[in-house]
Write a protein that holds these residues in place. Structure first.
Motif, PDB file in Angstrom:
ATOM      1  N   VAL A  77       0.737  -1.311  -0.053  1.00  0.00           N
ATOM      2  CA  VAL A  77      -0.055  -0.010   0.051  1.00  0.00           C
ATOM      3  C   VAL A  77       0.980   1.287  -0.077  1.00  0.00           C
ATOM      4  O   VAL A  77       0.645   2.164  -0.643  1.00  0.00           O
ATOM      5  CB  VAL A  77      -1.000   0.016   1.183  1.00  0.00           C
ATOM      6  CG1 VAL A  77      -1.531   1.444   1.204  1.00  0.00           C
ATOM      7  CG2 VAL A  77      -1.945  -1.058   1.141  1.00  0.00           C
ATOM      8  N   THR A 211      -9.133   0.385  -0.516  1.00  0.00           N
ATOM      9  CA  THR A 211      -8.357  -0.230   0.724  1.00  0.00           C
ATOM     10  C   THR A 211      -9.361  -0.467   1.799  1.00  0.00           C
ATOM     11  O   THR A 211      -9.383  -1.734   2.316  1.00  0.00           O
ATOM     12  CB  THR A 211      -7.137   0.239   1.049  1.00  0.00           C
ATOM     13  OG1 THR A 211      -6.296   0.391  -0.097  1.00  0.00           O
ATOM     14  CG2 THR A 211      -6.483  -0.581   2.017  1.00  0.00           C
ATOM     15  N   THR A 215     -10.753  -4.051   3.249  1.00  0.00           N
ATOM     16  CA  THR A 215     -10.104  -4.474   4.430  1.00  0.00           C
ATOM     17  C   THR A 215     -11.352  -4.442   5.480  1.00  0.00           C
ATOM     18  O   THR A 215     -11.284  -5.442   6.266  1.00  0.00           O
ATOM     19  CB  THR A 215      -8.944  -3.620   4.905  1.00  0.00           C
ATOM     20  OG1 THR A 215      -8.002  -3.584   3.567  1.00  0.00           O
ATOM     21  CG2 THR A 215      -8.318  -4.273   6.103  1.00  0.00           C
ATOM     22  N   THR A 230      -7.560  -2.578  -5.690  1.00  0.00           N
ATOM     23  CA  THR A 230      -6.657  -2.881  -4.783  1.00  0.00           C
ATOM     24  C   THR A 230      -6.549  -4.518  -4.378  1.00  0.00           C
ATOM     25  O   THR A 230      -5.852  -5.070  -3.756  1.00  0.00           O
ATOM     26  CB  THR A 230      -6.906  -2.075  -3.260  1.00  0.00           C
ATOM     27  OG1 THR A 230      -8.325  -2.139  -3.181  1.00  0.00           O
ATOM     28  CG2 THR A 230      -6.458  -0.591  -3.725  1.00  0.00           C
TER      29      THR A 230
END
Length: 278
Positions: A77, A211, A215, A230
């Motif tokens: 990242v 992200t 996540t 991503t």
């Protein structure tokens, strides 16, 4: 076209921010190696402690291969954040400097000029990824030695020492494709917004939102994951399993290529229709 590309590469090399990116990745990898040298063994022992009763573990587990793998996990990242410092300025910097009109009034066609910018971005990404890969692997192997790689990914994965280097090369190649995708996003915003700061912030905003959804979706956005670039960028981790799912990896690579094609096409369309007085 070749002369135009050489001009763009020369301008890129002369930019202080280009060298800043290499300095930042060097500093980050130095700190990772230093931290692992000081506390790596303690941290890894804590991770494996719950499994120590079921498995007998011996050998040089905290080795250069493990450090390199952890560096990849930490930086997948962070590397886009470093790259956007350069790629987000490639086109918009011409608008801010007032040189865009001179470029568009030259004998080169618009598609040639924008193509040179995009190819320059990709060359920069390739050089940066090769440099980062060497810094990830060589110092770690020299300081920590070599050995089998233990990966906690879908259970415990053990990659034999003879296979580790090939896996890293494949992961870096796939990671480079992911960085091409993000570079295309930043160039796209650089064309649309015509402001370096706005292009950088917009690119980082897309990265952060994508992200976070990937996540912290907690099942709510799970069906969205295949749409997130991503998520596909992170599929390099599938290379570090005992039996990699090649079809799944290639599918993610195809999706990243599709992202690049669509964003590049829109950028060319917008740039070709742009009025020279804008």
């Amino acid at each position: 076209m070749k002369q135009l590309l050489l001009i763009e590469l020369y301008k890129l090399v002369r930019q202080p921010r280009t060298w800043l990116t290499f300095g930042l990745i060097t500093l980050l990898l130095f700190l990772i190696n230093l931290g692992m040298a000081l506390d790596g063994r303690i941290m890894f022992d804590m991770i494996l402690q719950p499994m120590s009763e079921q498995f007998f573990i011996s050998g040089n587990l905290v080795n250069g291969h493990l450090i390199s793998y952890m560096a990849l996990n930490m930086l997948w990242v962070h590397i886009p954040i470093i790259l956007v410092i350069v790629t987000g300025d490639l086109v918009s910097g011409e608008f801010e400097a007032g040189t865009i009109r001179l470029m568009l009034c030259s004998t080169w066609k618009r598609w040639q000029w924008l193509s040179a910018k995009i190819i320059t971005a990709y060359i920069f990404v390739m050089v940066f990824m090769v440099f980062s890969g060497l810094l990830m692997v060589l110092p770690a192997r020299f300081i920590f030695g070599t050995g089998d790689l233990i990966v906690l990914n879908d259970g415990i994965q053990i990659i034999e020492e003879k296979e580790v280097f090939g896996r890293f090369v494949q992961a870096m190649l796939f990671g480079t494709l992911g960085m091409f995708t993000f570079a295309t996003i930043s160039v796209f915003f650089s064309v649309i917004l015509r402001n370096s700061l706005a292009a950088i912030l917009a690119s980082l905003g897309v990265l952060i939102v994508s992200t976070l959804v990937q996540t912290f979706g907690m099942g709510i956005f799970e069906s969205w994951q295949p749409l997130l670039f991503t998520w596909h960028m992170a599929q390099w981790q599938r290379i570090f399993v005992a039996q990699p799912d090649v079809s799944s990896i290639l599918q993610s690579a195809a999706v990243l290529v599709l992202h690049i094609a669509v964003l590049t096409g829109v950028a060319f369309y917008r740039f070709n229709r742009m009025k020279i007085t804008e």
